[in-house]
Motif scaffolding. Structure first.
Motif, PDB file in Angstrom:
ATOM      1  N   THR A   1    -109.993  14.311 -21.393  1.00 51.29           N
ATOM      2  CA  THR A   1    -108.548  14.061 -21.406  1.00 51.29           C
ATOM      3  C   THR A   1    -107.781  15.383 -21.439  1.00 51.29           C
ATOM      4  N   PHE A   2    -108.266  16.334 -22.201  1.00 46.45           N
ATOM      5  CA  PHE A   2    -107.632  17.649 -22.265  1.00 46.45           C
ATOM      6  C   PHE A   2    -107.640  18.298 -20.872  1.00 46.45           C
ATOM      7  N   PHE A   3    -108.761  18.217 -20.167  1.00 49.74           N
ATOM      8  CA  PHE A   3    -108.826  18.732 -18.789  1.00 49.74           C
ATOM      9  C   PHE A   3    -107.794  18.029 -17.911  1.00 49.74           C
ATOM     10  N   ASN A   4    -107.696  16.722 -18.067  1.00 51.41           N
ATOM     11  CA  ASN A   4    -106.743  15.960 -17.252  1.00 51.41           C
ATOM     12  C   ASN A   4    -105.300  16.372 -17.548  1.00 51.41           C
ATOM     13  N   CYS A   5    -105.036  16.770 -18.784  1.00 50.61           N
ATOM     14  CA  CYS A   5    -103.698  17.247 -19.139  1.00 50.61           C
ATOM     15  C   CYS A   5    -103.434  18.614 -18.494  1.00 50.61           C
ATOM     16  N   ILE A   6    -104.413  19.511 -18.590  1.00 57.12           N
ATOM     17  CA  ILE A   6    -104.222  20.862 -18.049  1.00 57.12           C
ATOM     18  C   ILE A   6    -103.987  20.807 -16.542  1.00 57.12           C
ATOM     19  N   THR A   7    -104.735  19.929 -15.851  1.00 60.07           N
ATOM     20  CA  THR A   7    -104.706  19.911 -14.384  1.00 60.07           C
ATOM     21  C   THR A   7    -103.640  18.983 -13.811  1.00 60.07           C
ATOM     22  N   GLY A   8    -102.854  18.347 -14.671  1.00 64.88           N
ATOM     23  CA  GLY A   8    -101.758  17.522 -14.162  1.00 64.88           C
ATOM     24  C   GLY A   8    -102.149  16.100 -13.804  1.00 64.88           C
ATOM     25  N   PHE A   9    -103.399  15.703 -14.087  1.00 64.83           N
ATOM     26  CA  PHE A   9    -103.799  14.313 -13.834  1.00 64.83           C
ATOM     27  C   PHE A   9    -103.087  13.394 -14.825  1.00 64.83           C
ATOM     28  N   TYR A  10    -102.882  13.908 -16.047  1.00 65.23           N
ATOM     29  CA  TYR A  10    -102.060  13.211 -17.031  1.00 65.23           C
ATOM     30  C   TYR A  10    -100.890  14.102 -17.406  1.00 65.23           C
ATOM     31  N   GLN A  11     -99.749  13.497 -17.661  1.00 60.48           N
ATOM     32  CA  GLN A  11     -98.624  14.233 -18.229  1.00 60.48           C
ATOM     33  C   GLN A  11     -98.748  14.180 -19.748  1.00 60.48           C
ATOM     34  N   ILE A  12     -98.549  15.317 -20.408  1.00 63.00           N
ATOM     35  CA  ILE A  12     -98.681  15.327 -21.864  1.00 63.00           C
ATOM     36  C   ILE A  12     -97.437  14.702 -22.500  1.00 63.00           C
ATOM     37  N   ASP A  13     -97.642  14.118 -23.680  1.00 62.55           N
ATOM     38  CA  ASP A  13     -96.533  13.460 -24.377  1.00 62.55           C
ATOM     39  C   ASP A  13     -95.725  14.459 -25.190  1.00 62.55           C
TER      40      ASP A  13
END
Ligand code: ADP
Ligand code: MG
Length: 272
Positions: free
Chosen positions: A46-58
């Protein structure tokens, strides 16, 4: 800090009521190899997905090479110089190895690589240069002679290499690898580990690695960060991490400490 390629503060990612990632601070020194470890479900991917823009952080902020990342798209972040591989291999199975690598070049091309592949040619010169570069990456990743094979027909280890080659095609300065040696035999794992070191030493790429094989982690990382329930519970040199009681506890379950605990993450250093 000039020597820090990436840093973040108070990064939070929720899924409904679950806080998957809550990291108060984390930084990656330029040209280092840093590993993230932690039990299943700790929030690593999930942290990787946040860094790479796959998820937007809250909540929180992330800065890469002086650029704030919050709100940017996957493509924008790739263009800034961050590339990744996935825990579960994601390739275009019915495309050749070369074509898969060319898809990775897309952020830097003015004409579409799909146009190049399917014949609606835009810039003949750029297309040829892109293919030459893709073949060079293919060789560099240890896949010489396999460029015209369909991705789905490559053995598992080669698919992992192809994913790496595709990630390299976007010319990253920071490469995020999510369990890249999972499912590999010891020989393949050792080759892969050597390859990571070459990426850093020869191409100057900074590497952030999620890895479950402690021999790899202890052998290759300058720093190790440990996540548990989305939070950073330890950080430091591999030798310190190996002895850290909180880390041992996280790996063995609450309250299970002692000799067995230490040996679960204590491994011999592999030969260089
Ligand atoms: P790790 O990579 O450390 O094994 P993950 O980042 O995959 O852990 O997962 C962290 C937590 O977030 C887990 O509890 C997981 O079930 C949850 N999670 C991950 N992705 C999603 C999602 N897209 N939706 C809901 N929950 C998710
Ligand atoms: Mg994961």
């Amino acid at each position: 800090m000039a020597n820090t390629i990436f840093e973040c503060k108070n990064v939070m990612k929720r899924f409904g009521g679950l806080i998957a990632v809550s990291i108060d601070s984390f930084a990656i020194p330029r040209h280092s190899i840093v590993s993230i470890i932690g039990p299943n479900g700790a929030g690593k991917s999930t942290f990787f997905n946040c860094i790479t823009g796959f998820y937007q952080i809250d909540d929180g902020e992330m800065v890469f090479d002086g650029h704030p990342l919050k709100g940017r798209t996957i493509d924008q972040i790739t263009r800034l110089g961050i590339a990744r591989t996935f825990q579960n291999i994601r390739l275009f199975n019915n495309m050749t190895a070369i074509e898969n690598i060319m898809v990775g070049q897309e952020p830097h091309l003015t004409s579409s690589p799909l146009g190049a592949i399917f014949g609606t040619r835009h810039t003949r010169g750029e297309e040829q240069a892109a293919e030459d570069e893709a073949r060079r990456l293919l060789d560099f990743a240890g896949l010489r002679g396999k460029g015209d094979l369909l991705a789905k027909n490559l053995p598992y280890g080669d698919q992992r290499r192809l994913e790496l080659a595709r990630a390299l095609a976007s010319k990253p300065s920071l490469l995020l690898l999510d369990e890249p040696t999972a499912g590999m035999n010891p020989r393949e794992t050792q080759d892969m580990t050597r390859f990571f070191r070459r990426l850093r030493d020869e191409l100057g790429i900074t590497i952030l690695l999620i890895e479950h094989d402690m021999r790899v982690v202890m052998g290759i990382s300058e720093y190790v960060t440990v996540l548990d329930y989305g939070q950073k519970i330890a950080e430091g040199a591999p030798q310190e991490i190996q002895k850290n009681p909180r880390v041992i506890e996280a790996y063995l379950g609450r309250g299970a400490m002692g000799e067995a605990g230490a040996s679960a993450i204590a491994v011999e250093q592999p030969a260089a």
